[in-house]
Write an enzyme that holds these catalytic residues in place. Structure first.
Site, mmCIF file in Angstrom:
data_model
loop_
_atom_site.group_PDB
_atom_site.id
_atom_site.type_symbol
_atom_site.label_atom_id
_atom_site.label_comp_id
_atom_site.label_asym_id
_atom_site.label_seq_id
_atom_site.Cartn_x
_atom_site.Cartn_y
_atom_site.Cartn_z
ATOM 1 N N CYS A 1 -2.809 1.580 6.803
ATOM 2 C CA CYS A 1 -2.964 1.019 7.958
ATOM 3 C C CYS A 1 -3.517 2.009 8.984
ATOM 4 O O CYS A 1 -4.068 1.624 9.912
ATOM 5 C CB CYS A 1 -1.390 0.587 8.407
ATOM 6 S SG CYS A 1 -0.421 2.008 8.434
ATOM 7 N N GLU B 1 9.560 2.275 17.011
ATOM 8 C CA GLU B 1 9.345 1.490 16.228
ATOM 9 C C GLU B 1 9.489 2.036 15.001
ATOM 10 O O GLU B 1 10.851 2.224 14.482
ATOM 11 C CB GLU B 1 7.736 1.129 16.320
ATOM 12 C CG GLU B 1 7.448 0.519 17.840
ATOM 13 C CD GLU B 1 6.146 0.995 18.171
ATOM 14 O OE1 GLU B 1 5.448 1.721 17.526
ATOM 15 O OE2 GLU B 1 5.701 0.583 19.539
ATOM 16 N N GLU C 1 4.924 -4.611 12.090
ATOM 17 C CA GLU C 1 4.202 -3.533 12.371
ATOM 18 C C GLU C 1 2.912 -3.766 11.354
ATOM 19 O O GLU C 1 3.134 -4.400 10.333
ATOM 20 C CB GLU C 1 4.600 -2.161 11.550
ATOM 21 C CG GLU C 1 5.721 -1.316 12.379
ATOM 22 C CD GLU C 1 5.141 -0.989 13.573
ATOM 23 O OE1 GLU C 1 3.793 -0.719 13.809
ATOM 24 O OE2 GLU C 1 5.650 -0.898 14.631
ATOM 25 N N ASN D 1 0.847 -1.162 -0.020
ATOM 26 C CA ASN D 1 -0.003 0.077 -0.045
ATOM 27 C C ASN D 1 0.825 1.369 0.017
ATOM 28 O O ASN D 1 0.452 2.263 -0.581
ATOM 29 C CB ASN D 1 -0.927 0.009 1.350
ATOM 30 C CG ASN D 1 -0.424 0.070 2.447
ATOM 31 O OD1 ASN D 1 0.675 -0.459 2.839
ATOM 32 N ND2 ASN D 1 -0.993 0.458 3.389
HETATM 33 P P1 NDP Z 1 0.509 -8.909 4.048
HETATM 34 O O1 NDP Z 1 0.826 -9.495 5.299
HETATM 35 O O2 NDP Z 1 -0.478 -9.841 3.126
HETATM 36 O O3 NDP Z 1 2.053 -8.866 3.306
HETATM 37 C C1 NDP Z 1 3.147 -8.292 3.671
HETATM 38 C C2 NDP Z 1 4.480 -8.622 3.008
HETATM 39 O O4 NDP Z 1 4.715 -9.955 3.487
HETATM 40 C C3 NDP Z 1 4.383 -8.774 1.799
HETATM 41 O O5 NDP Z 1 5.578 -8.656 1.089
HETATM 42 C C4 NDP Z 1 4.083 -10.310 1.436
HETATM 43 O O6 NDP Z 1 4.422 -10.867 0.367
HETATM 44 C C5 NDP Z 1 4.859 -11.140 2.531
HETATM 45 N N1 NDP Z 1 4.592 -12.268 3.008
HETATM 46 C C6 NDP Z 1 3.310 -12.576 2.780
HETATM 47 N N2 NDP Z 1 3.148 -14.071 3.290
HETATM 48 C C7 NDP Z 1 4.214 -14.260 4.251
HETATM 49 C C8 NDP Z 1 4.873 -14.889 5.019
HETATM 50 N N3 NDP Z 1 4.368 -16.224 5.252
HETATM 51 N N4 NDP Z 1 6.054 -14.894 5.584
HETATM 52 C C9 NDP Z 1 6.689 -13.772 5.330
HETATM 53 N N5 NDP Z 1 6.342 -12.943 4.561
HETATM 54 C C10 NDP Z 1 5.205 -13.102 3.970
HETATM 55 O O7 NDP Z 1 0.053 -7.506 3.942
HETATM 56 P P2 NDP Z 1 -0.120 -6.820 2.795
HETATM 57 O O8 NDP Z 1 0.685 -6.457 1.814
HETATM 58 O O9 NDP Z 1 -1.921 -7.321 2.108
HETATM 59 O O10 NDP Z 1 -0.518 -5.251 3.396
HETATM 60 C C11 NDP Z 1 -1.800 -4.983 4.006
HETATM 61 C C12 NDP Z 1 -1.674 -5.243 5.409
HETATM 62 O O11 NDP Z 1 -0.368 -4.211 6.020
HETATM 63 C C13 NDP Z 1 -2.786 -4.573 6.538
HETATM 64 O O12 NDP Z 1 -3.037 -5.312 7.448
HETATM 65 C C14 NDP Z 1 -2.057 -3.077 7.000
HETATM 66 O O13 NDP Z 1 -2.897 -2.541 8.009
HETATM 67 C C15 NDP Z 1 -0.942 -3.457 7.223
HETATM 68 N N6 NDP Z 1 -0.065 -2.278 6.899
HETATM 69 C C16 NDP Z 1 0.506 -1.689 8.225
HETATM 70 C C17 NDP Z 1 1.529 -0.602 8.447
HETATM 71 C C18 NDP Z 1 1.919 -0.372 9.684
HETATM 72 O O14 NDP Z 1 2.689 0.455 9.720
HETATM 73 N N7 NDP Z 1 1.266 -0.813 10.914
HETATM 74 C C19 NDP Z 1 1.461 0.165 7.289
HETATM 75 C C20 NDP Z 1 0.964 -0.403 5.945
HETATM 76 C C21 NDP Z 1 0.155 -1.640 5.856
HETATM 77 P P3 NDP Z 1 3.339 -10.819 -0.980
HETATM 78 O O15 NDP Z 1 2.932 -9.681 -1.316
HETATM 79 O O16 NDP Z 1 4.224 -11.396 -2.073
HETATM 80 O O17 NDP Z 1 2.246 -12.058 -0.462
#
Ligand code: NDP
Length: 484
Positions: A282, A464, A248, A151
């Site tokens: 997020c 953080e 996070e 995002n």
């Molecule tokens: P995901 O948790 O689906 O993915 C995040 C990253 O982890 C991606 O690079 C993904 O790869 C990778 N990933 C997926 N499965 C695994 C695994 N089993 N082990 C290690 N890495 C893995 O999140 P999204 O990309 O869908 O993002 C949305 C989420 O992120 C929302 O919940 C949002 O709230 C949160 N977010 C939090 C923020 C914060 O600062 N607190 C800021 C921005 C977003 P791939 O995409 O290739 O599946």
């Protein structure tokens, strides 16, 4: 011709060892294939970690000025290329050009902040009764794995790569499979700025496979992750105990509107927090708790506002909201609109524009939704939707506002619209959220301030992301006793 992109491992651009690829498509028009990217696996991850392990000690031994200089140059190049990269960001992730430019232009400031931190990695000295001089020094952690969501594909990555490199670490970077091109652009800019070639590795691929390979790979000293709670929990469970981890995660953020608030200010605050970035932030506002006397008017005003937002491709003139980033996001948001209706809520908006409007038939477009009159046990109060859907309910006191705002497993951001200082002070002190905003949306944060959530929103490692204190995560403190 389809563009074929590569991993960057041990100083070489190369395909995945298996030769496998995956497609990257435009969410505003899924017929538009942006390119093919390597679908890596454990073999690519092992090579990436080996390359970075060999390279980081030389970087750590460089003077802080050298590390700062590379990051300052990265900032300069990013500033120069921001608008060009922003266009690609819109094509790849879907956000509007204005939103994409805001993100891309901020990256330079981010790298400048951490270039400064490279020069400020100070230790301390301690009083000692024994006649010794006791001091602490900061050293790099070693190989840092960076796993980021789609995002904010530039911003989230810059907030991790910047401090990791400033502290003298090497980085294995795995961008989201939804935004691989933005990951590649960031690495290209760092290399152009003079980063030693083997210090950073870029491993593209589909989440679970590459992500799990990273968590299982010996030699990863720290892992910084931003993404969903579900994945964060899996990472925490599978890492070895001596790997440092920063998680996070999600949010279920509320804006509270007290009885003295101006309706205009409340509407502007909620619109921006809930519908900006197509609700895919997020810190996005997904719940509104409003003083009962203002409830009916606020619901009506937000319904009107949601209906008037111009939805379309982020590149088109006048468009205020782009598509959702993926088909999965589109289906999920529409599913929650359906749940709200089944639960008896009043739903305005939430239309599947892909089906309803032939000019939007190839993208993941929805109309923003305002949901009111939901039952207290509605799933819309609890579950992270990550889309432009906002649920509203009335409150009768500040006590109730605090209780309901905190009645979630998450604790990322909360905002309060009021001019009443005693209420602000009490709310800010008591709420269980890591970020409290007053008279501004839950979204939008300062780069130089600590950023992070409580409860399921974060594992609260080294307080953080954002700000100078993030350097605690990317460096190790060693205590040294100097005797005569
Ligand atoms: P995901 O948790 O689906 O993915 C995040 C990253 O982890 C991606 O690079 C993904 O790869 C990778 N990933 C997926 N499965 C695994 C695994 N089993 N082990 C290690 N890495 C893995 O999140 P999204 O990309 O869908 O993002 C949305 C989420 O992120 C929302 O919940 C949002 O709230 C949160 N977010 C939090 C923020 C914060 O600062 N607190 C800021 C921005 C977003 P791939 O995409 O290739 O599946």
């Amino acid at each position: 011709m389809t563009e074929r992109h590569l991993n960057y491992i041990a100083g070489e651009w190369q395909p995945a060892f298996s030769g496998a690829t995956f497609e990257d498509r435009n969410p505003a028009d899924e017929r538009d294939l942006i390119g093919l990217f390597p679908d890596s696996d454990a073999a690519d991850v092992a090579a990436a970690v080996a390359g970075v392990s060999a390279a980081w000690p030389a970087w750590a031994a460089q003077s802080p000025e050298v590390r700062a200089d590379v990051l300052f140059k990265t900032a300069d190049i990013m500033a120069r290329r921001a608008d060009e990269i922003a266009s690609e960001l819109t094509r790849e992730e879907g956000k509007t050009l204005t939103e994409a430019r805001n993100e891309a232009r901020r990256i330079a400031a981010n790298f400048r902040l951490y270039a400064g931190e490279a020069l400020r990695l100070n230790g301390e000295t301690y009083p000692s009764e024994s006649g010794q001089l006791v001091l602490s020094v900061r050293q790099p952690v070693g190989v840092v794995a960076v796993v980021t969501p789609w995002n904010f594909p530039l911003s989230m990555a810059a907030r991790k790569l910047g401090p990791a490199l400033a502290a003298g670490n090497g980085v294995v970077f795995k961008p989201s499979e939804i935004t691989p091109l933005m990951g590649q652009r960031l690495v290209e800019v760092l290399l152009e700025a003079g980063l030693p070639p083997k210090l950073v590795a870029l491993v593209q691929g589909k989440g679970a496979k590459v992500g799990q390979a990273i968590t299982a790979q010996p030699g990863v000293d720290a892992l910084t992750f931003t993404g969903s709670y579900t994945v964060g929990k899996q990472i925490a469970a599978s890492l070895s105990t001596d790997t440092r981890v920063q998680l996070e995660m999600g949010g279920k953020n509320a804006t509270v509107v007290l009885a003295d608030a101006s309706i205009d200010k409340a509407v502007a605050t909620i619109e921006r927090g809930a519908f900006g970035l197509t609700g895919q932030a997020c810190t996005g506002t997904s719940r509104v708790l409003v003083a009962r006397p203002l409830y009916a008017e606020l619901v009506a005003r937000l319904e009107k506002s949601a209906a008037s937002i111009k939805v379309g491709p982020g590149t088109a003139e006048g468009v205020q909201m782009g598509p959702l980033a993926t088909r999965a996001q589109y289906d999920k948001v529409l599913a929650y609109v359906g749940i709200a209706r089944e639960e008896g809520g009043r739903v305005v908006g939430g239309d599947a524009l892909r089906e309803a409007d032939s000019s939007l038939a190839h993208g993941y477009f929805v109309r923003p939704a305002v949901v009111s009159d939901l039952p207290d046990d509605s799933r819309l109060w609890r579950e992270e939707i990550f889309g432009p859907v906002v649920a509203i309910r009335p409150i009768d006191s500040l006590d109730e506002a605090i209780r309901l705002a905190d009645d979630t497993e998450y604790g990322l951001a909360v905002s309060l619209v009021t001019g009443d200082l005693p209420s602000v002070l009490r709310f800010a002190r008591e709420t269980q959220h890591g970020i409290v905003k007053v008279n501004s949306p839950t979204t939008g944060v300062s780069l130089n301030a600590p950023f992070g959530g409580l409860k399921h929103s974060s594992n609260q490692a080294a307080k953080e992301q954002g700000g100078a204190n993030v350097m605690d995560f990317y460096s190790r403190i060693k205590s040294i006793y100097l005797g005569a």
